[in-house]
Scaffold this active site. Structure first.
Site, PDB file in Angstrom:
ATOM      1  N   LYS A 171       0.860  -1.194   0.000  1.00 47.15           N
ATOM      2  CA  LYS A 171       0.000   0.000   0.000  1.00 47.15           C
ATOM      3  C   LYS A 171       0.892   1.238   0.000  1.00 47.15           C
ATOM      4  CE  LYS A 171      -2.828   3.062   2.729  1.00 47.15           C
ATOM      5  NZ  LYS A 171      -1.940   4.185   2.363  1.00 47.15           N
ATOM      6  N   GLU A 244       9.643   1.309  11.144  1.00 45.40           N
ATOM      7  CA  GLU A 244      10.720   2.286  10.997  1.00 45.40           C
ATOM      8  C   GLU A 244      10.057   3.649  11.060  1.00 45.40           C
ATOM      9  OE1 GLU A 244      12.782   5.079   9.931  1.00 45.40           O
ATOM     10  OE2 GLU A 244      12.755   4.313   7.881  1.00 45.40           O
TER      11      GLU A 244
END
Length: 473
Positions: A171, A244
């Site tokens: 996505k 992250e």
């Protein structure tokens, strides 16, 4: 070049359009340059179902064959370099040369990851007993990609996930979906159907992916605030997660550093990609002995850097990628003015089309000011003065973030002693933002969970499995 307007999602190896679409805006002109599919929840179910169906055969394929296909994908990316770079400049604002660099880097990354292998480990082997550990793929990986490096960060997730034997649903950010959709189109000619699916949509689509019971892992890059929501959502089905997240990286300049020599690399450490980089230097601590000289060199270099439309070959730095982030950075600059901090360069926003913010440098603002404490994610840099090493280490560590940092100076032993005390996942000495498929990368504190890159990063896309054999008959 194929028109951006024709880009579709890739589900089960086939192009898929939707009735409802989302606009894609060029941040340099504020013009709508494309409309892309806005996936429904049923579209996602279909993508996940196809990934699940493809997993059994893909995971049973030899790693050498999977590696070969990744290399072919890398070659195909190189063959489509100019189209991909043009799309990247249009959707992200990246100057053309830097856009080509991102495409080239992604192709290289794929091929290097393809060389990696997780070897079986014999833990114990005796005449009567064998204990062996090896790694098995997780299943379906949901890869959620941000807007600042939409192409490279897609590949960072796709490459290890596929090599490890997983299938993937990507996505991209709704702000920068074009290059990711193009990856899906390119890959459909190389990979088996269902192995790599690319779906575009808004925030609801991200939530549907993290909540989906048949998605086994989420790899997410983005803000810390959103990362927390991803982790909460993934916990419903105990999905594996790699996060992250944000950073407030600091550079420490030692008194023996040469201001004239380090001004240029430190400028780019802070402002590359218009400072829309998680590991950009966002605070710069300079020893008082060379503070004035360094600040003067930094400002002198910065004055010659051209901010403009990435399509112009003369442009060094492009716009902020989207209006929401643009307004956040403007608000930060206005707050810096309100507290009376000394802005030695920039700070004034021109009334023109595009989300352009000039390089802005702030001279020694208060340590508790927003421009120091917050992650700007835009071209605003506080330069701060320090005297004592223990003091500067404490100031650098006084943040919820812990992604990276750098130290600059000739005394390597001193620099390393300071590096060992910084609460970050990576510390560079006399260099910055050096990344490799073979170097582990991850954040401490609220900058993330898990490791990307290297064999450690590859391991994150697997389960550890131990087999024990009693050889007595």
């Amino acid at each position: 070049m194929k028109s951006a307007y024709e880009l579709k999602m890739t589900i089960n190896g086939e192009p898929v359009a939707t009735e409802e679409t989302l606009p894609v805006i060029n941040p340099a002109t504020e013009e709508v340059i494309a409309h892309v599919p806005n996936a429904t929840e049923q579209d996602l179910h279909t993508a996940v179902k196809s990934a699940r169906a493809a997993f059994s055969k893909w995971s049973a394929t030899s790693i050498d064959e999977r590696s070969e296909l990744l290399c072919k994908l890398g070659d195909a990316i190189s063959a489509n370099r100019e189209e991909l770079a043009t799309l990247l400049t249009l959707e992200m604002g990246r100057p053309s040369a830097a856009a080509r660099g991102e495409i080239d880097g992604a192709s290289y990354w794929l091929k290097e990851v393809a060389k990696q292998r997780l070897k079986r480990e014999i833990i114990e082997e005796t005449e009567n007993h064998l204990v062996e550990r090896y790694y098995t793929p997780l299943g379906v990986v949901g890869a959620i990609v941000p807007w600042n490096f939409p192409f490279a960060l897609s590949i960072w997730k796709i490459a290890p996930a596929l090599l490890a034997g997983n299938t993937v649903v990507v996505k991209p950010s709704p702000y920068t979906p074009l290059t990711a959709l193009k990856i899906g189109e390119i890959a459909s000619e190389i990979l088996p159907a269902g192995v790599l699916n690319v779906v575009s949509g808004g925030d609801d689509l991200g939530r549907w992916i993290t909540e989906h019971p048949d998605v086994n892992k989420i790899s997410f890059t983005g803000s810390t605030a959103t990362g927390k929501k991803v982790m909460q959502s993934a916990a419903t089905h105990l999905k594996r997660v790699t996060l992250e997240l944000g950073g407030n990286d600091a550079a420490i300049v030692l008194p023996d550093a040469d201001p004239a020599k380090i001004a240029k690399p430190l400028f780019w450490a802070a402002f590359r990609n218009t400072a829309q980089v998680c590991i950009a230097t966002k605070r710069m601590y300079v020893h008082e002995d060379i503070y004035d000289a360094f600040l003067a060199e930094l400002v002198t270099f910065a004055k010659d850097v051209k901010v403009g439309n990435g399509s112009d070959p003369a442009t060094d730095l492009g716009p902020i990628q989207n209006k929401m982030q643009y307004e956040k950075v403007i608000d930060l600059i206005e707050d810096t003015k309100r507290i009376g901090a000394n802005i030695v360069l920039g700070g004034e926003i021109e009334d023109q089309p595009g989300y352009f913010i000039p390089v802005t440098i702030v001279d020694n603002p208060p340590e508790d000011s927003r421009v120091v404490v917050e992650e700007a994610f835009g071209p605003v840099l506080p330069v701060l003065k320090y005297r004592d090493y223990d003091d500067v280490i404490a100031r650098v560590n006084n943040t919820k973030y812990g992604l990276g940092g750098s130290i600059w100076g000739n005394d390597i032993e001193l620099a390393q002693s300071i590096a060992e005390r910084l609460e970050t996942g990576t510390v560079w000495i006399n260099e910055v933002s050096v990344l490799s498929p073979h170097y582990p990368f991850g954040g401490h504190k609220e900058s993330g969970i898990g490791i990307e890159h290297s064999l450690d990063g590859l391991t994150e896309y697997t389960n550890s499995k131990t087999i024990m054999i009693n050889k007595r008959k």
